[in-house]
Design a protein around this motif. Sequence first.
Motif, short mmCIF file in Angstrom:
data_model
loop_
_atom_site.label_atom_id
_atom_site.label_comp_id
_atom_site.label_asym_id
_atom_site.label_seq_id
_atom_site.Cartn_x
_atom_site.Cartn_y
_atom_site.Cartn_z
N LEU A 163 79.14 36.19 30.69
CA LEU A 163 78.20 35.09 30.47
C LEU A 163 77.83 35.10 29.00
N PHE A 164 77.53 33.93 28.46
CA PHE A 164 77.19 33.84 27.05
C PHE A 164 76.33 32.61 26.80
N THR A 165 75.66 32.61 25.66
CA THR A 165 74.88 31.46 25.25
C THR A 165 74.59 31.57 23.76
N VAL A 166 74.18 30.47 23.16
CA VAL A 166 73.76 30.48 21.76
C VAL A 166 72.46 31.27 21.64
N GLY A 167 72.16 31.73 20.44
CA GLY A 167 70.94 32.49 20.24
C GLY A 167 69.86 31.73 19.51
N GLY A 168 70.24 30.87 18.58
CA GLY A 168 69.26 30.27 17.66
C GLY A 168 68.80 28.88 18.01
N VAL A 169 68.92 28.48 19.28
CA VAL A 169 68.48 27.16 19.71
C VAL A 169 67.37 27.31 20.74
N LEU A 170 66.39 26.42 20.68
CA LEU A 170 65.24 26.47 21.59
C LEU A 170 65.18 25.23 22.46
N GLN A 171 64.60 25.40 23.64
CA GLN A 171 64.35 24.28 24.54
C GLN A 171 62.89 23.89 24.44
N LEU A 172 62.63 22.63 24.11
CA LEU A 172 61.28 22.11 23.98
C LEU A 172 60.78 21.60 25.32
N PRO A 208 67.61 23.13 17.12
CA PRO A 208 67.90 24.37 16.38
C PRO A 208 66.60 25.00 15.89
N SER A 209 66.48 26.31 16.05
CA SER A 209 65.22 26.98 15.72
C SER A 209 64.91 26.90 14.23
N CYS A 210 65.95 26.83 13.37
CA CYS A 210 65.69 26.70 11.94
C CYS A 210 65.06 25.35 11.63
N THR A 211 65.52 24.30 12.32
CA THR A 211 64.92 22.98 12.15
C THR A 211 63.48 22.98 12.62
N LEU A 212 63.25 23.57 13.80
CA LEU A 212 61.89 23.62 14.33
C LEU A 212 60.98 24.43 13.41
N SER A 213 61.52 25.47 12.80
CA SER A 213 60.73 26.28 11.88
C SER A 213 60.19 25.44 10.74
N SER A 214 61.04 24.57 10.19
CA SER A 214 60.60 23.71 9.10
C SER A 214 59.45 22.79 9.54
N LEU A 215 59.55 22.30 10.77
CA LEU A 215 58.49 21.43 11.28
C LEU A 215 57.19 22.20 11.50
N LEU A 216 57.32 23.40 12.05
CA LEU A 216 56.12 24.20 12.34
C LEU A 216 55.43 24.67 11.07
N CYS A 217 56.19 24.79 9.97
CA CYS A 217 55.60 25.21 8.70
C CYS A 217 54.49 24.26 8.25
N SER A 218 54.61 23.00 8.62
CA SER A 218 53.62 22.01 8.19
C SER A 218 52.42 21.94 9.13
N GLN A 219 52.46 22.70 10.24
CA GLN A 219 51.43 22.58 11.26
C GLN A 219 50.63 23.85 11.52
N PHE A 220 51.25 25.02 11.29
CA PHE A 220 50.62 26.27 11.71
C PHE A 220 50.65 27.30 10.58
N GLU A 221 49.52 27.95 10.36
CA GLU A 221 49.42 28.94 9.30
C GLU A 221 50.32 30.14 9.53
N GLN A 222 50.57 30.50 10.80
CA GLN A 222 51.39 31.68 11.08
C GLN A 222 52.88 31.41 10.88
N VAL A 223 53.25 30.19 10.54
CA VAL A 223 54.65 29.86 10.25
C VAL A 223 54.74 29.41 8.79
#
Length: 279
Positions: A163-172, A208-223
């Motif tokens: 079994l396998f899956t991607v690692g760096g993608v998130l489900q919203l 993609p978690s890298c894309t989400l990271s960029s979005l979260l940077c503008s919303q949360f101090e811990q990112v």
Amino acid sequence: RDVIDTANQENLPKITTGHGIIASAYTLNVEKILQKSGRQLKKERIAYLDVSSLGLSTLRLILHCLPHPEEILLCDMYNRFEVLEEIRHEISEKFEFQGNIRVMGLHPEIPSELYEATMIVCPTNVPDILNINHVKAGTICIGTTCFSAKSLLTRFERQGDILFTVGGVLQLPEPVVDLAYRPHSMSGYLNSAVLENFNSKGNAHDIPSCTLSSLLCSQFEQVLPSVGLVEHDIALQQYELLKKLRCQGVELHTGSYVLPEETIKNFREKFNIDFHGHN
């Protein structure tokens, strides 16, 4: 880092690798594939392929947030054995890991003992490092770049014993809605094949978690934007934030290929929680 020097000028975007969120995504996808496979982490022999910045952050999060595995194989593509020994010490002392830890380099050739792993975590973009045909039956993999995509799918469809899956993608929790503009002047260049690819969105809940990271940077101090190794406490805060936002690991897939539920079910019945890597 050259880009960072430029971006430090006023009124330009901040630069981030997003490694805290990406490491969190790998951790959530470990949880997801364990759930889908009916397995328990405490019975796994895990190989961590690449323990550089992202790999080390992922390793730390998994040890902090999930049950400890039976054994850990630390693998480095650049044979930095001093670094691996430091990580071994940290795992034992800071995270109180009681199981066996083995360290190994991946050059000039892949050591055969790596293929004893029952779980492979591969947070690297270096392609085709491992031979999927040497992986033992019952192995689960998070991050698929390290294998030949063609060989990976061929074995899965013929044998169904991995079994396998991607690692760096998130489900919203909610779908992402896209709006795209296609100018009329491009109509003559957009044939049906191009349009089909253009309109293919895959799972609308995935990002993609890298894309989400960029979005979260503008919303949360811990990112906050960060480059280089992410401090463990920061990565942990970001993992907890994703949990709070109801993000989770994705359905098992690689690229546009989604693993059929029937094959996953068959794998779970054959290699579930009673499966032991020693057998």
